[in-house]
Design an enzyme around this catalytic site. Sequence first.
Site, PDB file in Angstrom:
ATOM      1  N   PRO A 246     102.836  46.125  95.716  1.00  0.00           N
ATOM      2  CA  PRO A 246     102.281  45.517  94.499  1.00  0.00           C
ATOM      3  C   PRO A 246     101.704  46.556  93.550  1.00  0.00           C
ATOM      4  O   PRO A 246     101.118  47.551  93.972  1.00  0.00           O
ATOM      5  CB  PRO A 246     101.170  44.620  95.045  1.00  0.00           C
ATOM      6  CG  PRO A 246     100.733  45.301  96.297  1.00  0.00           C
ATOM      7  CD  PRO A 246     101.967  45.933  96.878  1.00  0.00           C
TER       8      PRO A 246
ATOM      9  N   ARG B  75     103.402  47.716  75.794  1.00  0.00           N
ATOM     10  CA  ARG B  75     104.000  46.467  76.269  1.00  0.00           C
ATOM     11  C   ARG B  75     104.344  45.479  75.149  1.00  0.00           C
ATOM     12  O   ARG B  75     105.421  44.896  75.165  1.00  0.00           O
ATOM     13  CB  ARG B  75     103.115  45.814  77.330  1.00  0.00           C
ATOM     14  CG  ARG B  75     102.823  46.726  78.530  1.00  0.00           C
ATOM     15  CD  ARG B  75     102.201  45.990  79.706  1.00  0.00           C
ATOM     16  NE  ARG B  75     103.150  45.102  80.335  1.00  0.00           N
ATOM     17  CZ  ARG B  75     103.203  43.812  80.169  1.00  0.00           C
ATOM     18  NH1 ARG B  75     102.319  43.207  79.399  1.00  0.00           N
ATOM     19  NH2 ARG B  75     104.129  43.089  80.753  1.00  0.00           N
TER      20      ARG B  75
ATOM     21  N   TYR C 179     108.258  44.858  75.160  1.00  0.00           N
ATOM     22  CA  TYR C 179     108.704  43.598  75.778  1.00  0.00           C
ATOM     23  C   TYR C 179     108.276  42.370  74.998  1.00  0.00           C
ATOM     24  O   TYR C 179     108.392  41.254  75.500  1.00  0.00           O
ATOM     25  CB  TYR C 179     108.124  43.444  77.192  1.00  0.00           C
ATOM     26  CG  TYR C 179     108.180  44.656  78.068  1.00  0.00           C
ATOM     27  CD1 TYR C 179     109.393  45.136  78.549  1.00  0.00           C
ATOM     28  CD2 TYR C 179     107.012  45.303  78.459  1.00  0.00           C
ATOM     29  CE1 TYR C 179     109.432  46.246  79.376  1.00  0.00           C
ATOM     30  CE2 TYR C 179     107.051  46.411  79.290  1.00  0.00           C
ATOM     31  CZ  TYR C 179     108.265  46.874  79.741  1.00  0.00           C
ATOM     32  OH  TYR C 179     108.303  47.958  80.558  1.00  0.00           O
TER      33      TYR C 179
ATOM     34  N   CYS D 219     103.454  54.481  62.349  1.00  0.00           N
ATOM     35  CA  CYS D 219     104.390  54.160  61.264  1.00  0.00           C
ATOM     36  C   CYS D 219     105.623  53.442  61.778  1.00  0.00           C
ATOM     37  O   CYS D 219     106.747  53.971  61.709  1.00  0.00           O
ATOM     38  CB  CYS D 219     104.759  55.445  60.540  1.00  0.00           C
ATOM     39  SG  CYS D 219     103.282  56.309  60.012  1.00  0.00           S
TER      40      CYS D 219
HETATM   41  N1  LLP Z   1     108.295  48.613  93.653  1.00  0.00           N
HETATM   42  C1  LLP Z   1     109.280  49.074  92.859  1.00  0.00           C
HETATM   43  C2  LLP Z   1     110.444  49.699  93.474  1.00  0.00           C
HETATM   44  C3  LLP Z   1     109.190  48.946  91.468  1.00  0.00           C
HETATM   45  O1  LLP Z   1     110.171  49.377  90.690  1.00  0.00           O
HETATM   46  C4  LLP Z   1     108.037  48.325  90.900  1.00  0.00           C
HETATM   47  C5  LLP Z   1     107.908  48.163  89.452  1.00  0.00           C
HETATM   48  C6  LLP Z   1     107.024  47.874  91.772  1.00  0.00           C
HETATM   49  C7  LLP Z   1     107.194  48.037  93.135  1.00  0.00           C
HETATM   50  C8  LLP Z   1     105.760  47.239  91.277  1.00  0.00           C
HETATM   51  O2  LLP Z   1     106.005  46.055  90.602  1.00  0.00           O
HETATM   52  P1  LLP Z   1     104.762  45.159  90.130  1.00  0.00           P
HETATM   53  O3  LLP Z   1     104.070  44.642  91.386  1.00  0.00           O
HETATM   54  O4  LLP Z   1     103.860  45.984  89.328  1.00  0.00           O
HETATM   55  O5  LLP Z   1     105.397  44.072  89.354  1.00  0.00           O
HETATM   56  N2  LLP Z   1     106.519  48.390  82.560  1.00  0.00           N
HETATM   57  C9  LLP Z   1     106.756  47.015  82.920  1.00  0.00           C
HETATM   58  C10 LLP Z   1     106.834  46.814  84.417  1.00  0.00           C
HETATM   59  C11 LLP Z   1     107.860  47.702  85.075  1.00  0.00           C
HETATM   60  C12 LLP Z   1     107.928  47.507  86.563  1.00  0.00           C
HETATM   61  C13 LLP Z   1     108.758  48.554  87.197  1.00  0.00           C
HETATM   62  N3  LLP Z   1     108.819  48.500  88.622  1.00  0.00           N
HETATM   63  C14 LLP Z   1     105.689  46.147  82.276  1.00  0.00           C
HETATM   64  O6  LLP Z   1     104.829  46.673  81.577  1.00  0.00           O
HETATM   65  O7  LLP Z   1     105.715  44.928  82.416  1.00  0.00           O
END
Ligand code: LLP
Length: 453
Positions: A275, A313, A317, A381
Site C-alpha cells: 500500500p 495530480r 489526472y 504559464c
Molecule cells: N505496488 C506497485 C507495483 C505500484 O506500481 C504501486 C503504485 C503501488 C504498489 C502503490 O499503489 P497505491 O497503494 O499507492 O495505490 N501517481 C498516481 C498513482 C500512481 C500509482 C503507481 N503505482 C496518482 O497520483 O494517483
Amino acid sequence: MKSYFNYHRDQLFAEDVALADIAVRFGTPCYVYSRAALTDAYHQFADALKTREHLICFAVKSNPNLAILNLFARLGSGFDIVSGGELQRVLAAGGAANKVVFSGVGKTEVEIQYALEAGILCFNVESASELDRLSQIASRMGEVASVSLRVNPDVDAKTHPYISTGLKQNKFGVAYTEALALYRKAAALPHLHVTGMDCHIGSQLTETSPFIAAAEKVLALVERLALEGIKLEHLDLGGGLGIRYDDETPPSITEYAQALLKVLHGRNEKLIVEPGRVLVGNAGVLLTKVEYLKPGEEKHFAIVDAAMNDLMRPALYDAYHEILEVDRRQVANPLSNFLDETTSHSTKLQNSAAKSLVTPEGERTNVKGNSFIYEVVGPICETGDFLGHGREMAIDQGSLLAVMSAGAYGMSMSSNYNSRPRAAEVMVDGSDVNLIRERETVQQLFAGEKMVV
Ligand code: LLP
C-alpha cells in the site's frame, strides 16, 4: 476514517498545531503531514492482517521522504521500491533490506546489482528478459536472487486509465498465459530462487471486487505451480486501495484486508501487500497562500503560490482535491469591490450562508457573506496549472488554503518546472512541528549546470 486535520474555532489545525502558525514559521507552499494519521493508518493495516503472517511493504513512490520511511520502518514496515534511488532512501531511513520488494518494468543492471548486494527480500520480475538479466547478474556475483513473477491478471481495476496496470494492454507484469512457462524456467535456473507470485492491478481502486478477481486468478496459477512441485513462500497482492478525495466510498482498510484474508483462507503462504496512497494520502495537506484575487468576466481566479509543479495530480489526472480555507472566520472579501454591475454575477454567490455547505467535519458553523466561486490556479504559464475548479470560498489576498489529501503522490511527483524550488515539508506530532525537508533554494536548482564557453 478519522481526520487529523480539523477546525478549532474556525481555524484549521494539523493535530494540535494551527496551520497558520506553520505558514508563518516555514512559509508556503508547504506540505504538512500528521504523524498520528500516518501511524494510525499503518496500525489499521497491521491490525487487520494480524491473524496471518504478513508483511506490509509501503510503496515508497507515494511519499519517499526519509522521515516518513523512517516512521514506517520503526512501525515494522517493509518497502516496495521501483528504483535504486528508492532503495538508497529506504536504507538511509533505517529500513531493512530484507523487507524490500523490488517492482518495476525497467530495472537496470546497476539497480539489480545494487539490490542484490543489499540483500533485498525479493525481485518482482516483470518480463522474460528481466528474468534472464537477473539470472546472469546473480550468477556473475555468485548470489542467488529471490524471485516472484509479477503476473498481469487482465483484470479491470476500474480506475483512471493512467493508473490502471492490470490489463493485458498495459506494460506491466508477465502475461497470465505465459507465467507458467516462465516459472518453470526460473525454477530451473541455479542462481534464482522462486519464492513468490505477485500482482498489482492499479491505484485508487474504490471497490474490493477487482482485488478479489485478481487474487483468484493468481491463486489458480499458484495451484498449478504446486502440482508441478513449485511451492511458493509468499503471495504479494500489491497496493492500490483508494482513499476519499471527494465523494468516493472506498472500502475501509479493514474491509479490504478482510476480503483478502477471505480469499486466502486455508492457504499458508505469507501475504505481502504494497500500500502507498492509503497509508499517506489523507495524512498530508499542501498549505498554500493566495497571492492575488483576479476577478474575471466568466471566472474569478484565486492565484495561489502552489502550482502544478508542487501538486501535479489535478493537471495530470484531472484529480479532485478538496481545498479548505485555513481561517474560516469572517473576512471582508475585497473581490466585491472589484465587481461592478456589469460583471457577470453568475459565478457570484450572494448570501452563500443560506446554502448549507457540508464539510467533512459536518455543517459549517460560521456564516460568511462574501463567498465567491473561484478557479484555484498557480502561477505557472500553462492553462493546465490548476489545483481546483469552481470552489466556493470566502478569501482575501493573503488567505491561506489547505489542499487536502495531498500526502500521496504530491511531493513525490513534484518538479522544478518554471524554476520553482520545491516546497518545504513538515511533520506535525501533537503540538510539535518538525521540518522534514527544507525548502529548496534556486541555487540548488542549477548547481549541477555548466555553461559552455
Ligand atoms: N505496488 C506497485 C507495483 C505500484 O506500481 C504501486 C503504485 C503501488 C504498489 C502503490 O499503489 P497505491 O497503494 O499507492 O495505490 N501517481 C498516481 C498513482 C500512481 C500509482 C503507481 N503505482 C496518482 O497520483 O494517483
